[in-house]
Scaffold this motif. Sequence first.
Motif, mmCIF file in Angstrom:
data_model
loop_
_atom_site.group_PDB
_atom_site.id
_atom_site.type_symbol
_atom_site.label_atom_id
_atom_site.label_comp_id
_atom_site.label_asym_id
_atom_site.label_seq_id
_atom_site.Cartn_x
_atom_site.Cartn_y
_atom_site.Cartn_z
ATOM 1 N N ARG A 91 68.688 59.806 12.103
ATOM 2 C CA ARG A 91 68.363 60.566 13.320
ATOM 3 C C ARG A 91 69.568 61.322 13.851
ATOM 4 N NH1 ARG A 91 67.642 57.551 17.395
ATOM 5 N NH2 ARG A 91 68.459 55.568 16.580
ATOM 6 N N ILE A 92 70.526 61.595 12.958
ATOM 7 C CA ILE A 92 71.764 62.224 13.405
ATOM 8 C C ILE A 92 71.522 63.661 13.895
ATOM 9 C CG2 ILE A 92 72.401 63.127 11.150
ATOM 10 C CD1 ILE A 92 74.718 61.513 13.808
ATOM 11 N N ASP A 93 70.466 64.295 13.388
ATOM 12 C CA ASP A 93 70.196 65.659 13.848
ATOM 13 C C ASP A 93 69.841 65.666 15.326
ATOM 14 O OD1 ASP A 93 70.677 66.570 11.310
ATOM 15 O OD2 ASP A 93 68.554 66.546 10.699
ATOM 16 N N ARG A 94 69.155 64.621 15.804
ATOM 17 C CA ARG A 94 68.802 64.540 17.221
ATOM 18 C C ARG A 94 69.935 63.936 18.045
ATOM 19 N NH1 ARG A 94 63.974 62.481 14.970
ATOM 20 N NH2 ARG A 94 64.535 60.410 15.745
ATOM 21 N N LEU A 95 70.667 62.964 17.473
ATOM 22 C CA LEU A 95 71.744 62.321 18.228
ATOM 23 C C LEU A 95 72.968 63.222 18.331
ATOM 24 C CD1 LEU A 95 71.507 58.679 16.769
ATOM 25 C CD2 LEU A 95 70.596 59.527 18.942
ATOM 26 N N GLY A 96 73.259 63.938 17.281
ATOM 27 C CA GLY A 96 74.447 64.786 17.275
ATOM 28 C C GLY A 96 75.695 64.014 16.919
ATOM 29 N N ARG A 97 75.898 62.880 17.548
ATOM 30 C CA ARG A 97 77.089 62.061 17.275
ATOM 31 C C ARG A 97 76.689 60.594 17.401
ATOM 32 N NH1 ARG A 97 81.596 59.528 19.527
ATOM 33 N NH2 ARG A 97 83.590 59.999 18.473
ATOM 34 N N PHE A 98 77.248 59.771 16.515
ATOM 35 C CA PHE A 98 76.945 58.346 16.525
ATOM 36 C C PHE A 98 78.222 57.586 16.207
ATOM 37 C CE2 PHE A 98 75.955 54.542 13.998
ATOM 38 C CZ PHE A 98 75.261 53.806 14.944
ATOM 39 N N GLU A 99 78.432 56.523 16.957
ATOM 40 C CA GLU A 99 79.624 55.695 16.749
ATOM 41 C C GLU A 99 79.187 54.232 16.713
ATOM 42 O OE1 GLU A 99 83.914 54.646 18.908
ATOM 43 O OE2 GLU A 99 82.816 56.498 19.419
ATOM 44 N N SER A 100 79.723 53.484 15.743
ATOM 45 C CA SER A 100 79.333 52.078 15.563
ATOM 46 C C SER A 100 80.559 51.260 15.218
ATOM 47 C CB SER A 100 78.277 51.948 14.455
ATOM 48 O OG SER A 100 77.983 50.590 14.210
ATOM 49 N N LEU A 101 80.609 50.067 15.799
ATOM 50 C CA LEU A 101 81.678 49.123 15.504
ATOM 51 C C LEU A 101 81.118 48.068 14.551
ATOM 52 C CD1 LEU A 101 84.645 48.560 16.290
ATOM 53 C CD2 LEU A 101 83.783 46.917 17.967
ATOM 54 N N GLY A 102 81.743 47.954 13.388
ATOM 55 C CA GLY A 102 81.219 47.073 12.351
ATOM 56 C C GLY A 102 81.400 45.611 12.681
ATOM 57 N N LYS A 103 80.742 44.762 11.844
ATOM 58 C CA LYS A 103 80.859 43.313 12.001
ATOM 59 C C LYS A 103 82.248 42.867 11.602
ATOM 60 C CE LYS A 103 76.544 42.926 13.119
ATOM 61 N NZ LYS A 103 76.119 42.529 14.468
ATOM 62 N N THR A 104 82.750 41.904 12.340
ATOM 63 C CA THR A 104 84.090 41.394 12.053
ATOM 64 C C THR A 104 84.020 40.457 10.867
ATOM 65 O OG1 THR A 104 84.686 41.538 14.368
ATOM 66 C CG2 THR A 104 86.059 40.135 12.974
#
Length: 525
Positions: free
Chosen positions: A102-115
């Motif tokens: 859904r990046i076309d609608r979000l424009g930008r996405f940021e996620s913090l991975g599992k430790t």
Amino acid sequence: MSLHGIGLILMAALTGTASVVLATMLVRWWDRRSGQVRPRLPQGLESSLKPMVLLFRDQVLVDATPPARALLDRFSAPEGDWTRLLQWIGPRFPDAIEALGRIDRLGRFESLGKTGSGSAALRLVAEGIDPGLLRITITDPQAEYAGIVVDSMSQQAMEEELDLLRRSLDQTPMLVWRQDAEERVTWANAAYLRKAEAQSAEPIGWPLPRLLDSPRPVPGAGTRTRRASLTQNGAVSWYDCHSHQVGDQTMMFALPADAAVRAERSLREFVQTLTKTFADLPIGLAIFDRQRQLQLFNPALIDLTNLPTGFLTARPTLFDLLDKLRELRMVPEPKDFRSWRQQMSNLESAAATGHHVEEWSLPGGQTYRVTGRPHPDGAVAFLFENITSEMSLTRKFRAEMSLGSSILDNIGEAVAVFAPGGQVAMTNQVYRNLWPAAADSLGGALACWQAHAEPGPGLEALRARLSGQDGSRDSGLIRGPGGQLLGWSVTRLPAGRQMVCFRLPDPATQPEAVDQHLLAAGAAT
């Protein structure tokens, strides 16, 4: 050079040095004031630290930094670089797969991975620059602006160990995978991936599909096990699934169990066959384990002993069953309870150590044969057989035999019956009184007759008749013990037997035979 020139040079040098020191102090003061302290990197290391950036246009790789290309080279996916990247992102950023769609609608996405254990959390930033153009940046927040110097020998050892572990997991025949708290597959070995690809007609992606209904581990309960099946192309494969909790993740191990399932099915079918066979037996069967607890019985046991079905299905002990039989008057009447318990203890110990048979004469007139046999692993089996008819027939036969013997003993003739092999099958009391040294064979009987009778043609004719030398005469006269005149006769019986009778001749009915015998005896003398 004059002193004035030298002074100008020294003044210029001092002025330059002071300017450099003053500029350095100002830079440090400004960094402290702005709160940005740039760590000093070792010489030559700053140029080697490059970000992990990938640029995709319509899921086709356009450009990537060397670390990003090295990351993609670790995976093998014929579908392309986008699938390779998803294979790496899926286990570490579970939410990123859906967000990238859904990046076309979000424009930008940021996620913090599992430790992970021993490593810092990673950060993924996806930015839609232009329609169809996507930039993905992966960084380590704790490693920004910092360089890490690693011992080459230690890194080589860790890489070799990691490669060994990876190859071992990929070559193992069991399925190994990892699930998160939402039961999404976050990692799987090669065997699991092959099974998943065989199950799906389309290329698989992340998150991977769940193949088996595995057990959920209970916190603090350790490893749990459950058997699950997997159907592929109409064939069913069985696995023993083991689960183990590791932090907020769950490790799953599925060991092939087809051989165990086949063995259990064969054993179950064999037990069913035995059960059907035991159900048709007229003999009651009761099998007790090494703790003397009932494990198996057949319907004939209920019919013979009148024991309640509910009592037997409750798996009573051997002594509880014997006590119940005593209450139902299905055991011999004991003199007292102590002797009864001792008798039952002897029965149990004798059956456990070897083949043991008892006959129970019940108060109701029935007779049971109780057989005890030892079984493997300390078990013991008891067989209850109703032999009332057999015992009645035996008693009747014995009574008839006794009657026949009484009749033979009360007739006036001495009778002896010889079997085909020459053994003495039967004699009556008159014969035993006549010939006191009676033998148990034909040869012994002839020797007895020769020793106690007078020699003569009659005795020779009897010997020739019984030995098969001359079968023309079936009767005659001999002078027996004490000189008394005896008439003998030989009669053929069924099954090759022969009956010899000795009797006193009647001069009134056989005068000629007596006279001929006397004449033959006189001629012999």
